[in-house]
Design an enzyme around this catalytic site. Structure first.
Site, PDB file in Angstrom:
ATOM      1  N   ASN A 216       0.864  -1.177   0.000  1.00 40.73           N
ATOM      2  CA  ASN A 216       0.000   0.000   0.000  1.00 40.73           C
ATOM      3  C   ASN A 216       0.907   1.235   0.000  1.00 40.73           C
ATOM      4  O   ASN A 216       2.132   1.115  -0.056  1.00 40.73           O
ATOM      5  CB  ASN A 216      -0.985  -0.033   1.178  1.00 40.73           C
ATOM      6  CG  ASN A 216      -0.291  -0.013   2.532  1.00 40.73           C
ATOM      7  OD1 ASN A 216       0.855   0.431   2.661  1.00 40.73           O
ATOM      8  ND2 ASN A 216      -0.975  -0.485   3.551  1.00 40.73           N
ATOM      9  N   ARG A 217       0.328   2.418   0.064  1.00 43.00           N
ATOM     10  CA  ARG A 217       1.135   3.639  -0.080  1.00 43.00           C
ATOM     11  C   ARG A 217       2.184   3.765   1.022  1.00 43.00           C
ATOM     12  O   ARG A 217       3.344   4.078   0.757  1.00 43.00           O
ATOM     13  CB  ARG A 217       0.208   4.861  -0.103  1.00 43.00           C
ATOM     14  CG  ARG A 217      -0.634   4.935  -1.353  1.00 43.00           C
ATOM     15  CD  ARG A 217      -1.600   6.100  -1.336  1.00 43.00           C
ATOM     16  NE  ARG A 217      -2.621   5.940  -0.305  1.00 43.00           N
ATOM     17  CZ  ARG A 217      -3.761   6.622  -0.275  1.00 43.00           C
ATOM     18  NH1 ARG A 217      -4.024   7.521  -1.224  1.00 43.00           N
ATOM     19  NH2 ARG A 217      -4.640   6.435   0.685  1.00 43.00           N
ATOM     20  N   ALA A 218       1.761   3.531   2.279  1.00 42.02           N
ATOM     21  CA  ALA A 218       2.691   3.684   3.409  1.00 42.02           C
ATOM     22  C   ALA A 218       3.831   2.676   3.315  1.00 42.02           C
ATOM     23  O   ALA A 218       4.990   3.000   3.584  1.00 42.02           O
ATOM     24  CB  ALA A 218       1.943   3.521   4.726  1.00 42.02           C
ATOM     25  N   GLU A 219       3.488   1.445   2.906  1.00 48.68           N
ATOM     26  CA  GLU A 219       4.526   0.404   2.810  1.00 48.68           C
ATOM     27  C   GLU A 219       5.553   0.743   1.726  1.00 48.68           C
ATOM     28  O   GLU A 219       6.750   0.524   1.895  1.00 48.68           O
ATOM     29  CB  GLU A 219       3.874  -0.958   2.535  1.00 48.68           C
ATOM     30  CG  GLU A 219       3.166  -1.521   3.769  1.00 48.68           C
ATOM     31  CD  GLU A 219       2.052  -2.528   3.465  1.00 48.68           C
ATOM     32  OE1 GLU A 219       1.505  -3.076   4.431  1.00 48.68           O
ATOM     33  OE2 GLU A 219       1.715  -2.741   2.275  1.00 48.68           O
ATOM     34  N   ASP A 284      -5.833  -7.697   1.652  1.00 46.33           N
ATOM     35  CA  ASP A 284      -5.855  -9.169   1.618  1.00 46.33           C
ATOM     36  C   ASP A 284      -6.696  -9.660   0.446  1.00 46.33           C
ATOM     37  O   ASP A 284      -6.340 -10.614  -0.251  1.00 46.33           O
ATOM     38  CB  ASP A 284      -6.465  -9.743   2.911  1.00 46.33           C
ATOM     39  CG  ASP A 284      -5.568  -9.533   4.129  1.00 46.33           C
ATOM     40  OD1 ASP A 284      -4.401  -9.142   3.965  1.00 46.33           O
ATOM     41  OD2 ASP A 284      -6.055  -9.781   5.254  1.00 46.33           O
TER      42      ASP A 284
HETATM   43  N1  LIG Z   1     -11.441   4.385   1.144  1.00 44.36           N
HETATM   44  C1  LIG Z   1     -11.511   3.633   0.031  1.00 44.36           C
HETATM   45  N2  LIG Z   1     -12.323   3.998  -0.991  1.00 44.36           N
HETATM   46  C2  LIG Z   1     -12.406   3.252  -2.102  1.00 44.36           C
HETATM   47  N3  LIG Z   1     -11.722   2.114  -2.310  1.00 44.36           N
HETATM   48  C3  LIG Z   1     -10.890   1.711  -1.341  1.00 44.36           C
HETATM   49  C4  LIG Z   1     -10.749   2.430  -0.120  1.00 44.36           C
HETATM   50  N4  LIG Z   1      -9.860   1.779   0.667  1.00 44.36           N
HETATM   51  C5  LIG Z   1      -9.486   0.697  -0.041  1.00 44.36           C
HETATM   52  N5  LIG Z   1     -10.082   0.641  -1.245  1.00 44.36           N
HETATM   53  C6  LIG Z   1      -9.888  -0.395  -2.279  1.00 44.36           C
HETATM   54  O1  LIG Z   1      -9.144  -1.469  -1.694  1.00 44.36           O
HETATM   55  C7  LIG Z   1      -7.822  -1.557  -2.274  1.00 44.36           C
HETATM   56  C8  LIG Z   1      -6.802  -1.902  -1.213  1.00 44.36           C
HETATM   57  O2  LIG Z   1      -6.857  -0.941  -0.203  1.00 44.36           O
HETATM   58  P1  LIG Z   1      -5.546  -0.339   0.503  1.00 44.36           P
HETATM   59  O3  LIG Z   1      -4.674   0.318  -0.490  1.00 44.36           O
HETATM   60  O4  LIG Z   1      -6.029   0.486   1.636  1.00 44.36           O
HETATM   61  O5  LIG Z   1      -4.834  -1.683   1.007  1.00 44.36           O
HETATM   62  P2  LIG Z   1      -4.165  -2.048   2.416  1.00 44.36           P
HETATM   63  O6  LIG Z   1      -3.720  -0.808   3.107  1.00 44.36           O
HETATM   64  O7  LIG Z   1      -3.173  -3.101   2.173  1.00 44.36           O
HETATM   65  O8  LIG Z   1      -5.376  -2.668   3.200  1.00 44.36           O
HETATM   66  P3  LIG Z   1      -5.325  -3.612   4.478  1.00 44.36           P
HETATM   67  O9  LIG Z   1      -3.878  -3.743   4.879  1.00 44.36           O
HETATM   68  O10 LIG Z   1      -6.183  -2.936   5.504  1.00 44.36           O
HETATM   69  O11 LIG Z   1      -5.905  -4.900   4.041  1.00 44.36           O
HETATM   70  C9  LIG Z   1      -7.613  -0.235  -2.964  1.00 44.36           C
HETATM   71  O12 LIG Z   1      -6.707  -0.369  -4.037  1.00 44.36           O
HETATM   72  C10 LIG Z   1      -9.035   0.134  -3.413  1.00 44.36           C
HETATM   73  O13 LIG Z   1      -9.384  -0.577  -4.583  1.00 44.36           O
HETATM   74 MG   LIG Z   2      -2.178  -4.541   3.484  1.00 42.39          MG
END
Ligand SMILES: Nc1ncnc2c1ncn2[C@@H]1O[C@H](COP(=O)(O)OP(=O)(O)OP(=O)(O)O)[C@@H](O)[C@H]1O
Ligand SMILES: [Mg+2]
Length: 330
Positions: A216-219, A284
């Site tokens: 994700n963005r932070a990672e 996930d």
């Molecule tokens: N607030 C949001 N609005 C719309 N779509 C979202 C939102 N949050 C997540 N998504 C959808 O889910 C996908 C994965 O979310 P994110 O980038 O937050 O992953 P993540 O941080 O790894 O999530 P997690 O670790 O909680 O499982 C995004 O690419 C998007 O398609």
């Molecule tokens: Mg994740």
């Protein structure tokens, strides 16, 4: 967790848009054999009433009335793959304790093939939340690093499982279950299998040679620093992919959707979420869906289109964090 601001996603300006979702038969999905390896955990919730303050300390006394357990971490990823109809296996280390047994039972209910190494000295990772009137009062974590012996036994089991799986999915939650991830990746790639990694931490050298990595963005920021523009992001990701010999990087960007960086260029997919209730676990669902798609013979681009659709559905759900075949293609 409602998030209405997410209804107006800002979309980065990109060169290409994802192809339309290709409908895949249930049988084709059922042929995908995905092995999830990583850190498994149990999410436990205790619900109860508070009627008094403890005489021992100034804290509320919760009279627990109900317990709910859910699969977390790598187990939730495997559950997502199985919900789509794929053949999902899970290789991980658990303790010899009640939460470990609970995980076994829940995996069975979710139709995940459990390949568990037992470490008698390990407390199975569990995150216990104590709630009263929808308020979380406390979270209690039990976890530890698995013993060397259990991890080595896991590595041997990995070798044995490799021939009967098409796609290997590494779900890293930094609990030590993926101590031998570098070796596993090179073995899997040498055997011609796709390897997808959901990373954690700032040392990605350990993921060298993976097919796809899905931060994700932070990672991603933790590893390449802050990017100033989309061009800057592309430059940083390209360097990273080249250095670590990673074929593709799928950046999940929450409300901004997701962007795939590969040898074919940059492909941006805006989110299709219409309602956002609970975003936890969306990552996930993304990596599980992409893995199933690749296991079913779809291209990376087609897989991303499906993963994006699955993510858009799962964030609209409260509680359950999976998407099934019918929901994905309806
Ligand atoms: N607030 C949001 N609005 C719309 N779509 C979202 C939102 N949050 C997540 N998504 C959808 O889910 C996908 C994965 O979310 P994110 O980038 O937050 O992953 P993540 O941080 O790894 O999530 P997690 O670790 O909680 O499982 C995004 O690419 C998007 O398609
Ligand atoms: Mg994740």
């Amino acid at each position: 967790m409602s998030n209405t601001q997410a209804m107006q996603p800002q979309q980065p300006d990109h060169t290409a848009l994802a192809p339309d979702v290709r409908v895949v038969s249930r049988e084709q999905f059922g042929q995908a054999r995905v092995l999830v390896v990583g850190d498994v955990m149990l999410d436990r919730y205790w619900f109860g009433d508070v009627n008094r303050i403890s005489p021992e300390a100034p804290v509320p006394v919760v009279h627990v009335q109900r317990q709910e357990d859910r699969l977390g971490g790598a187990a939730n990823v495997a559950r997502n793959a199985a919900a789509l109809g794929a053949q999902a296996g899970l290789l991980c280390v658990v303790g010899h304790d009640e939460p470990g047994e609970r995980i076994v039972a829940l995996l069975g209910e979710s139709h995940v093939h459990a390949h568990l190494e037992r470490d008698p000295a390990l407390p199975t990772t569990i995150k216990l939340r104590v709630l009263s009137r929808q308020q979380q009062l406390l979270r209690v974590d039990f976890e530890n690093t698995p013993a060397h012996e259990a991890l080595l036994a896991g590595l041997a089991r990995f070798d044995a499982l490799l021939p009967t799986h098409d796609v290997i999915l590494m779900s890293d939650y930094a609990k030590g279950g993926l101590t031998h991830v570098t070796q596993m990746i090179s073995k899997a790639r040498a055997a011609g299998k796709a390897v997808l990694v959901d990373p954690k931490g700032d040392d990605w050298e350990r993921y060298r040679g993976a097919s796809v990595i899905t931060p994700n963005r932070a990672e991603l920021r933790e590893v390449v620093g802050n990017w100033k523009s989309e061009e800057d992001l592309l430059a940083r990701v390209t360097k990273l992919r080249t250095d670590l010999q990673i074929d593709a990087l799928l950046l999940t960007r929450s409300e901004e959707g997701m962007t795939l960086f590969s040898g074919d260029g940059v492909l941006h997919t805006p989110t299709v979420a219409r309602e956002v209730y609970d975003v936890s676990g969306a990552g996930d669902t993304v990596i599980a869906t992409l893995s199933v798609a690749l296991g079913a013979g779809l291209s990376l681009q087609e897989g991303v289109a499906l993963a994006n659709r699955a993510a858009g559905i799962v964030v609209g759900k409260l509680g359950t964090a999976t998407v099934d075949y019918d929901e994905l293609f309806q």
